[in-house]
Design an enzyme around this catalytic site. Sequence first.
Site, PDB file in Angstrom:
ATOM      1  N   HIS A  96       0.734  -1.165  -0.052  1.00 48.84           N
ATOM      2  CA  HIS A  96      -0.120  -0.012   0.165  1.00 48.84           C
ATOM      3  C   HIS A  96       0.739   1.344  -0.105  1.00 48.84           C
ATOM      4  CE1 HIS A  96      -3.992  -2.136   0.502  1.00 48.84           C
ATOM      5  NE2 HIS A  96      -3.153  -2.819   1.323  1.00 48.84           N
ATOM      6  N   ASN A 110     -10.441  -2.844   2.363  1.00 49.22           N
ATOM      7  CA  ASN A 110      -9.894  -2.940   0.951  1.00 49.22           C
ATOM      8  C   ASN A 110     -11.013  -2.626   0.040  1.00 49.22           C
ATOM      9  OD1 ASN A 110      -7.136  -3.422   0.713  1.00 49.22           O
ATOM     10  ND2 ASN A 110      -7.625  -5.513   1.103  1.00 49.22           N
ATOM     11  N   TYR A 154       0.125  -3.954  11.918  1.00 43.80           N
ATOM     12  CA  TYR A 154      -0.160  -2.453  11.400  1.00 43.80           C
ATOM     13  C   TYR A 154       0.767  -1.669  12.474  1.00 43.80           C
ATOM     14  CZ  TYR A 154      -2.742  -3.363   7.483  1.00 43.80           C
ATOM     15  OH  TYR A 154      -3.238  -3.860   6.030  1.00 43.80           O
TER      16      TYR A 154
END
Length: 498
Positions: free
Chosen positions: A55, A128, A338
């Site tokens: 990303h 997404n 994350y």
Amino acid sequence: MDKRPQLTTAAGTPVADNQNSQSAGPRGPLLMQDYQLMEKLAHFNRERIPERAVHAKGAGAHGSFVVTGDISRYTRAKLFAKVGSSCPIFARFSTVAGESGSADTARDPRGFSLKFYTEEGNWDMVGNNTPVFFVRDPLKFSDFIHSQKRDPATGLRDNVMQWDFWSLSPESLHQVTILFSDRGIPATLRNMNGYSSHTYSLWNDASERFWVKWHFKTVQGIKTLTNDEAAAIAGTDLDYHRRDLHDAILSDDYPRWRVQIQIMPEIEAGSYPIHPFDLTKVWPHRDYPLIDVGMLELNRNPENYFAEVEQAAFEPGNMPPGMGASPDKMLQARLLSYPDAHRYRLGINYAALPINEPHSPVNTYHRDGEMRFDSNGIGFVNYEPNSFNGPVENPTVKEPPLQLSGDADRFDHHEGNEDFQQAGALYRLMTSDQKAQLIGNLVAALKSVPRDIQVRQLRHFHKADPHYGSQMAERLGINNNVSNATPAATVRHRSEGG
Ligand code: NDP
């Protein structure tokens, strides 16, 4: 005297000359004492931070979320307490595999990340534009991404690596079918849906838990690009999607998404025939219809791309009371990976950066760390428990307990998790034009792949739907009986192709 602000060094000392370095004579070498030159060169060398491993290429915008439907019976989160109430948000959309300067119009899933600055802290929805994913066990995640990125020998993207992995990972077929469908390249970021993909949870004041899937449906309608259209755009404008979002907002054409949820009472998870925490599956709408929650609007462009978009750090674990995770194994792994990525890219104090800072008070006992740029808790007590009026816990926001059982083991994730049915359902709901686009896109990507990998992948198409399989077999020039049979496993050396 010039009225404009005075140029200074980073330490604030005035600069007399920003055009000419100090040298020994007009044509001589430079002097070490030219602090200003050293500072400029050193700062420039450090302008880039590690780009996201996935990303990396994205676009972002600010906006708002307004509640339009009452879901307070499912969640105690104050964000949803009142129809009509609103909350500021920041959104970042991205491609997955490309680097930070790569083309926006690649065939790739799109990240759909939202940060809601609620009065009870940040809620981050790290979704997404597809409702499912390629793998269901996070132990496979880094292998999957390696297969989609660059060949370690050549530095090239390689269809063989991609199809080798997918053909050996049948659980990927549902997402592969979405990726190669017309929706695999959105016309703009405004013309795509977003999905939580994962199952999350909501819980209410009565400590009842509900499993939830989030949907963000574009009000602009789905619009897509063909391979040829996307390639032509990539040849002239790598930043086509980023530019479109920016220009639309600049001209007051604010994109909006209808926010909806599917709700499953906690008790039903055990008996629902589809594994509700399998990231390769959707919950069919006829079983769990969409419920209206609110409207998202993006209406303000970032003023500084690096500060707002590049430094934006989304993490699925950011959830106010009344919202929670689920046993989805991929989600469980993302809860760690994350924030771990943000600590690596931005440093331990990433949550205090202006774009990530909650709009509600933050009271922790964290102190110090790299790039601590605020008052660092001044002289307030830095341990707990204490008798000096430090912040205290609030037992009323405790999440209801979740009953778990079972042996600790490495369970075969294919067991009891059928891989093909929903890919077939998707194929069957496509129009004949969508089917033709899907088949054409798949053939374009598969045609350069060694035959044994093609045959292995064809078995998956057949299992999803015989028509899907026979169309692919015909277009790849493979005898339908061969592709329908179980092939012997092959192991090739990397130099033998692939
Ligand atoms: P429904 O007929 O109720 O829903 C079909 C869904 O498919 C719609 O949400 C539609 O989106 C979406 N869709 C249509 N074309 C494509 C495409 N090319 N790529 C991705 N999504 C597409 O059926 P079910 O709920 O029984 O689901 C059937 C199949 O639809 C699933 O197997 C799944 O592949 C797909 N799907 C299902 C979703 C769900 O949450 N149930 C969500 C998205 C896809 P739209 O409304 O925008 O036209």
